[in-house]
Design an enzyme around this catalytic site. Structure first.
Site, PDB file in Angstrom:
ATOM      1  N   GLY A  63     -27.073  62.473 119.322  1.00  0.00           N
ATOM      2  CA  GLY A  63     -27.179  62.919 120.697  1.00  0.00           C
ATOM      3  C   GLY A  63     -28.501  63.621 120.926  1.00  0.00           C
ATOM      4  CB  CYS A  90     -28.357  61.876 114.362  1.00  0.00           C
ATOM      5  SG  CYS A  90     -29.880  62.433 115.178  1.00  0.00           S
ATOM      6  CE1 TYR A  91     -26.464  68.623 119.180  1.00  0.00           C
ATOM      7  CE2 TYR A  91     -24.251  67.711 119.191  1.00  0.00           C
ATOM      8  CZ  TYR A  91     -25.131  68.729 119.509  1.00  0.00           C
ATOM      9  OH  TYR A  91     -24.662  69.862 120.135  1.00  0.00           O
ATOM     10  CG  HIS A 178     -29.768  57.213 114.327  1.00  0.00           C
ATOM     11  ND1 HIS A 178     -28.723  57.483 115.175  1.00  0.00           N
ATOM     12  CD2 HIS A 178     -30.739  58.123 114.620  1.00  0.00           C
ATOM     13  CE1 HIS A 178     -29.044  58.505 115.966  1.00  0.00           C
ATOM     14  NE2 HIS A 178     -30.262  58.904 115.650  1.00  0.00           N
ATOM     15  CD  GLU A 180     -26.401  54.736 114.530  1.00  0.00           C
ATOM     16  OE1 GLU A 180     -26.760  55.460 115.478  1.00  0.00           O
ATOM     17  OE2 GLU A 180     -26.252  55.167 113.370  1.00  0.00           O
ATOM     18  CB  SER A 232     -15.840  32.325 135.342  1.00  0.00           C
ATOM     19  OG  SER A 232     -16.111  32.558 133.970  1.00  0.00           O
ATOM     20  N   GLY A 233     -15.390  29.459 133.663  1.00  0.00           N
ATOM     21  CA  GLY A 233     -16.139  28.513 132.864  1.00  0.00           C
ATOM     22  C   GLY A 233     -16.914  29.189 131.761  1.00  0.00           C
ATOM     23  N   GLY A 234     -17.024  30.527 131.818  1.00  0.00           N
ATOM     24  CA  GLY A 234     -17.709  31.277 130.780  1.00  0.00           C
ATOM     25  C   GLY A 234     -16.837  31.459 129.552  1.00  0.00           C
ATOM     26  CG  ASP A 236     -16.549  37.011 128.315  1.00  0.00           C
ATOM     27  OD1 ASP A 236     -16.824  36.727 127.144  1.00  0.00           O
ATOM     28  OD2 ASP A 236     -17.309  37.658 129.054  1.00  0.00           O
ATOM     29  CE  LYS A 384     -20.183  37.522 126.096  1.00  0.00           C
ATOM     30  NZ  LYS A 384     -19.564  36.793 127.231  1.00  0.00           N
TER      31      LYS A 384
END
Length: 529
Positions: A63, A90-91, A178, A180, A232-234, A236, A384
Site C-alpha cells: 500500500g 511490503c506495507y 513484491h 506477485e 453475447s458471443g463472447g 464469458d 478470464k
C-alpha cells in the site's frame, strides 16, 4: 434484484487484505495460479470479520501509506494470535512488524524497482529453493529495522536490514518486496512456499473442481425453474451458458440480443457457431433500433453503459414474454437470468468490498433496480484465463474459448462521443481491417485484445487525393495481459502497424489518421470508456 456474493464456491479462501495496493488483485491471481482459491477483501474488516470468512490463510498486501502516518491503515495484533497463517507483503510486512513490536523507520533510504536481495542464514522457510542473491521488485520508503521478538530474519538488502522474516511456530511470515510481480525472479516460489509449506495448504482449486462445484450450485439455485442466458458471443457468456446447460439442460434458453453494436460478422457467428457447439436453444432478438434510439444524443460513457445495461434487461424481459407465448397458455414464467460476470468486472465496478468504482460494467453497475429476474452468475469468482480453462473443460471449441475479449456494451463504448449508425458503420470497417491484418500476421494468440476506437468528437486536417480532408482519428489499442486486471501495450511490428494504418485511411471514408495507444493498465483501462 438479487445479487449473489462474490465468492460462489465452498472453497475456504486465502484472503488478500487490500491496503490500497496497485497489485492486490494480482496477489489473488498468483495464489490461484498455484491452484489455491483466493479473494480480495478491504483492510477495514476487523479480525472477527476476517475470521467469519473462514480463511485458510491471510496475505496482507502492499500500500502507499507509511505505517506511522496519521490515519494510516493498521492491522490488529490479535490477528496474529488466531492460528491462521499470515504473510505480509511490503506495507503489510511493515504493518505486521509494527503490530508485533518490531521497529519500522523512515531512514531516507528508499528502494524502488529491481533490488538485490541477500538471504540471511541458510535461506530456509519461505525462501527455500531460491538463491542467496536474487532480483526482486521493491517499492518502499520505510523499512523494518528490527524484527519482532520470536521472528528470524531471512533476508536483507543494502537499505533494509530486515527484508524478510518468519516465525515458523506461529506460521507468520513477511517480505518487503513484491513477490506477485513478474519482475521478482523467484516471487511465485516465495508465494508457493508460504501456501504449501508455511500454511500447509493443498492445491485443489482446479478446473475440474470448478465445473463440478458450479454445476451443483446451479442446480441447487435453479431447481426445476426455467432460465434464460444473455448470450453475447463472447467467451464469458458462452462459458456461463455452457455451465448452466450442463447443469439443467433444456430448462435453459439462450437469448442473443443483436443490439446493433457488434463488430462485422459477429451476429452471424454467434447464431452459427455457439449453437453448433452446444446444442443450446437460441432465441434471437433483433433490437438495433431500441438501443440506438436510447443512445441518441448521449456522449457520457457512464451514461451509455447504464443505458445499454438497462436496455439489455428490457430486451430480456420482452424475450421472456415471447418465450412464454411460444409455450402456450400454460407457459411458466422464467425466473432466472444467467450472466457471464467475472471477478474483474465486480472489482472494477466497485462491487468488491472496499473496491473503488473504476467504471460500471453493464452486467454489474449498469443493472436496473427493478430487475425482474434472479441472477445466476457462475463465473463471478473467476478471472478470464480460469474462464477459458472451464470452457475447454466443458468441450467448447477453441474458436469460442480463445476469442479475444469483447465488451458487453460492444462498439457503443468504442465510439468516444454519440453513437450513430454512420459512426458504427465506419468503426466496424476499421475494426475488421485491423483484426484481419492481426490474424494474417499470426499474432492473434500474442495479443490479449486490440480495441479499435473511433474518436467521433475529434477531427484533424489531412491530405487525401490531393485535397484537404477533415476526418476522424482511429485509435489502435493492442494490449498484452493475463487477466485484464493489469495490462501492457503490445509491441506490434512496425510493418503490421503500417499496413493497418494504410488500409484504414485508404478504405474507410471519414478517417484520415490512425494513432497507437501506448498506455499500460494502470493508469489507463483497456477500453477507453
Amino acid at each position: 434484484m438479487t445479487t449473489p456474493a462474490i465468492a460462489q464456491t465452498s472453497q475456504q479462501p486465502v484472503l488478500v487484505v487490500d491496503y490500497g495496493a496497485q497489485y492486490a488483485q494480482l496477489i489473488a491471481r498468483r495464489v490461484r495460479e498455484a491452484n489455491v482459491y483466493s479473494e480480495v477483501v478491504p483492510h477495514t474488516l476487523s479480525t472477527e470479520q476476517l475470521l467469519a470468512k473462514n480463511p485458510v490463510a491471510i496475505i496482507l498486501s502492499g500500500g502507499p501509506s507509511s505505517v506511522y502516518a496519521d490515519g494510516a491503515p493498521s492491522v490488529g495484533a490479535d490477528l496474529f494470535e488466531t492460528g491462521v497463517p499470515v504473510l505480509g507483503i511490503c506495507y503489510g510486512f511493515q504493518a505486521m512488524a509494527a503490530a508485533l513490536g518490531g521497529t519500522v523507520a523512515q531512514t531516507g533510504l528508499r528502494e524502488y524497482g529491481a533490488t538485490d536481495i541477500t538471504t540471511v542464514g541458510d535461506g530456509r522457510s519461505i525462501l527455500a529453493g531460491t538463491p542467496n542473491h536474487q532480483n526482486a521488485w521493491m517499492s518502499h520508503g520505510d523499512s523494518v529495522q528490527q524484527a519482532p521478538e520470536g521472528f528470524e530474519v531471512l533476508a536483507s538488502t543494502a537499505s533494509a536490514p530486515v527484508a524478510a522474516f518468519a516465525n515458523e511456530a506461529k506460521s507468520l511470515f513477511g517480505v518487503q518486496w513484491h513477490p506477485e510481480v513478474k519482475h521478482s525472479d523467484f516471487g511465485q516460489q516465495v508465494l508457493e512456499n508460504f501456501l504449501f509449506d508455511g500454511a500447509k495448504l493443498q492445491p485443489n482449486w482446479t478446473t475440474g473442481n470448478i465445473v463440478e462445484e458450479q454445476v451443483q450450485r446451479i442446480r441447487d439455485q435453479i431447481g426445476g425453474a426455467r432460465v434464460i442466458c444473455g448470450l453475447s458471443g463472447g467467451v464469458d457468456s458462452a462459458v456461463a451458458a455452457a455451465l448452466v446447460h450442463r447443469a439443467v439442460g433444456d430448462q435453459l434458453r439462450c437469448v442473443f440480443v443483436d443490439h446493433g453494436l457488434l463488430r462485422e460478422g459477429e451476429a452471424e457467428q454467434v447464431e452459427r457457431d455457439f449453437v453448433a457447439a452446444t446444442g443450446v436453444k437460441l432465441y434471437v432478438a433483433k433490437e438495433t433500433d431500441r438501443f440506438l434510439d436510447a443512445l441518441a444524443g448521449v456522449s457520457d460513457p457512464e451514461t451509455k453503459r447504464k443505458i445499454i445495461g438497462r436496455e439489455f434487461i428490457r430486451a430480456f424481459e420482452e424475450a421472456e414474454r415471447a418465450l412464454i407465448s411460444e409455450a402456450g397458455s400454460d407457459g411458466e414464467a422464467i425466473k432466472f437470468l444467467v450472466q457471464g460476470t467475472l471477478y474483474p468486472d465486480v472489482v472494477e465496478s466497485g462491487g468488491g468490498e472496499g473496491a473503488a468504482n473504476i467504471k460500471s460494467h453493464h452486467n454489474v453497475g449498469g443493472l436496473p433496480e427493478d430487475l425482474q429476474f434472479e441472477l445466476v452468475e457462475p463465473l463471478r469468482a473467476l478471472f478470464k484465463d480460469e474462464v477459458r480453462a472451464v470452457g475447454a473443460q466443458l468441450g467448447l471449441p477453441g474458436e469460442i474459448v480463445g476469442r479475444q475479449p469483447f465488451p458487453g456494451p460492444g462498439l457503443g463504448i468504442r465510439i468516444v462521443g454519440e453513437v450513430t449508425r454512420e459512426r458504427l458503420a465506419l468503426l466496424r470497417k476499421a475494426d475488421a481491417i485491423a483484426r484481419a491484418e492481426l490474424t494474417s500476421a499470426g499474432l492473434d494468440n500474442e495479443v490479449w485484445q486490440m480495441p479499435v476506437v473511433l474518436l467521433a468528437d475529434v477531427r484533424s486536417v489531412g491530405v487525401q487525393g490531393d485535397g484537404r480532408t477533415y476526418g476522424h482519428p482511429i485509435v489502435l489499442r493492442p494490449v498484452s495481459s493475463e487477466d485484464a486486471m493489469t495490462a501492457d501495450w503490445s509491441r506490434l511490428p512496425y510493418d503490421l502497424l503500417a499496413r493497418i494504418s494504410n488500409r484504414i485511411t485508404n478504405e474507410v471514408d471519414g478517417v484520415n489518421r490512425v494513432v497507437l495507444d501506448v498506455t499500460s493498465k494502470p493508469p489507463g483501462t483497456i477500453e477507453w470508456e
